[in-house]
Enzyme design. Structure first.
Site, short mmCIF file in Angstrom:
data_model
loop_
_atom_site.label_atom_id
_atom_site.label_comp_id
_atom_site.label_asym_id
_atom_site.label_seq_id
_atom_site.Cartn_x
_atom_site.Cartn_y
_atom_site.Cartn_z
N GLU A 279 22.09 0.76 -28.04
CA GLU A 279 21.92 1.43 -26.74
C GLU A 279 22.98 0.97 -25.73
OE1 GLU A 279 18.06 1.29 -24.82
OE2 GLU A 279 17.32 2.96 -26.02
N HIS A 300 18.78 -5.03 -53.88
CA HIS A 300 18.27 -4.19 -54.98
C HIS A 300 18.09 -2.75 -54.55
CE1 HIS A 300 17.50 -7.63 -57.72
NE2 HIS A 300 17.57 -8.26 -56.56
N LYS A 414 14.12 13.55 -24.47
CA LYS A 414 12.95 13.62 -23.58
C LYS A 414 12.91 14.97 -22.85
CE LYS A 414 12.85 8.73 -22.31
NZ LYS A 414 13.05 7.81 -21.21
#
Ligand code: PA5
Length: 441
Positions: A279, A300, A414
């Site tokens: 951010e 793995h 948003k």
């Protein structure tokens, strides 16, 4: 200093001369941060952890945590992003299993299944809420708070529910602050000059950690020691060296930094680290993509890619010499598993050789590598790490030319979500968002 940087495995990608060049530039960026003259200078409160959490605040946090521990079995921490990742990182890294089980998290997603399972698990349990939101208006924690508040009231009644709710929010503004004032809820403040992802050393991170039995004074002391090292002009602060390595690699076109660690207890610390750097630096079409690998688990799964896939990532190993736990491979007369050569040897030693083997393999596969090394993991080291990464991030982002303390692009989803949900004030935008979506159907 408990955090050291090993950078021998950056060779041959990054020479000492290149690192010197970047270190000189970063020293200027550090001065800009310390002088408060760079972008986002209104958000430098995190620089002084002893002022953020002075003795009185630590006492108040300790007292509240104790009262809650004496009254309830579970604390539900309600928050998202910087309002929960730091607390989760600290608790997962340091709390005892019993204490870890006493802290649950909500409001970090909008999932019905997650929250209905959480509500079911709290049925008839003694629980309290720590609702954390700087803005006080974030949708995810607001929804979770509604759900949890309703359950708490149902179980203990309205008055007792107020006693069992602690709010951590802006000192003056926002819906949570006004509710705290109106209902007389216990509250703590997130100072105005500290952004969410830099707030772990405020009550945002410290209250849940104190509830989980972590020595928060030692956490703050670790951060304060790092802050002193950063301000000391004679000190070759390790964060500058780390920032120099990242920036040197970024300038050569390496686009991905992977934080690789060998302790599952550090998994949430890596999540916090990802948010901090992602951010802060990921804007204006710039920035390294922060990713993480839990070793040896991920060897793995993604190990193949790291070893031999497209060359685009470098690894920053976070290695801890002593996690404070001893366990040995048992002796056995049956050697069908071929493990007798390891009998009596500690898992810590085996993990260490896995680390060394991985480093060498990845280096020889063309991955630039550096290691952040900590001798012993404890509350002090955790505080050091929090501050170390915050200061690296701020200095690095300043050098990059971005504002490391804002996150304007987070608003994108948003606005669309509010428009699609018909939030008052977004009615007209709803039509526009729907027709933009149509274009992709
Ligand atoms: O770093 C940030 O500022 C964000 O990640 C915020 O912490 C996050 O969006 C939550 O915001 P708030 O604390 O206002 O609910």
């Amino acid at each position: 200093m408990a955090i050291t940087l090993e950078r021998g495995m950056l060779h041959p990608n990054v020479s000492a001369g290149v690192l010197d060049h970047w270190t000189d530039r970063l020293k200027l960026a550090k001065q800009t941060i310390l002088a408060g003259t760079g972008r986002g200078a209104d958000f430098l409160g995190w620089l002084d952890p002893d002022k953020l959490a002075p003795k009185e605040t630590l006492k108040a946090l300790g007292d509240t945590a104790k009262k809650l521990r004496d009254t309830v079995d579970i604390l539900v921490v309600v928050g998202i992003g910087g309002s929960y990742l730091g607390a989760k990182a600290g608790i997962e890294a340091l709390a005892t299993p019993e204490n870890k089980a006493r802290v649950l998290f909500a409001g970090q997603n909008i999932s019905a299944s997650y929250h209905s399972e959480l509500l079911a698990s709290l049925k008839n349990k003694r629980f309290a809420l720590n609702v954390i939101s700087k803005s006080g208006t974030t949708t995810e924690p607001a929804i979770a708070y509604r759900l949890l508040r309703a359950l708490l009231i149902e179980q203990v009644g309205e008055e007792k529910a107020k006693e069992l709710t602690v709010v951590t929010t802006d000192p003056e503004n926002g819906a949570l602050r006004s509710r705290a004032k109106q209902e007389g809820l216990t509250s703590f403040t997130i100072p105005g000059n500290v952004g969410g992802r830099f707030s772990v050393l405020t009550p945002v991170g410290l209250l849940p950690m104190a509830f989980a039995g972590i020595d928060i004074e030692a956490v703050v002391k670790g951060a304060t020691d790092q802050a002193e090292a950063l301000r000391n002009p004679d000190n070759q602060a390790t964060c500058l060296a780390y920032a120099a390595c990242r920036n040197a690699l970024y300038s050569q076109g390496w686009g991905v930094e992977t934080l690789a660690f060998f302790e599952p207890r550090l998994a949430s610390l890596a999540e916090w680290w990802k948010q901090l750097f992602g951010e802060s630096e990921g804007k204006d079409k710039c920035g390294l993509l922060p990713t993480s690998l839990l070793m040896t688990t991920d060897l793995h799964s993604l190990g193949q890619y790291v070893q031999d896939g497209k060359r685009q990532l470098f690894e920053t190993f976070l290695w801890v010499d002593d996690m404070g736990v001893e366990l040995q491979v048992p002796q056995s007369s049956d050697d069908r598993d071929g493990l007798s050569y390891l009998a009596g040897r500690s898992l810590a030693e085996i993990n260490k050789q896995a680390w060394r083997g991985t480093q060498l393999a990845h280096r020889e596969g063309g991955v630039p590598i550096m290691t952040l090394r900590i001798e012993k993991f404890n509350a002090h080291a955790l505080g050091e790490l929090f501050y170390f990464f915050e200061s690296t991030c701020a200095i690095s982002g300043t050098l990059l030319g971005v504002n490391p303390f804002d996150q304007p692009a987070v608003e994108g989803y948003k606005r669309n979500m509010f428009a699609l949900l018909g939030k008052p004030g977004f009615e007209e935008e709803g039509e526009r968002v729907r027709s933009r979506l149509e274009k992709y159907s």
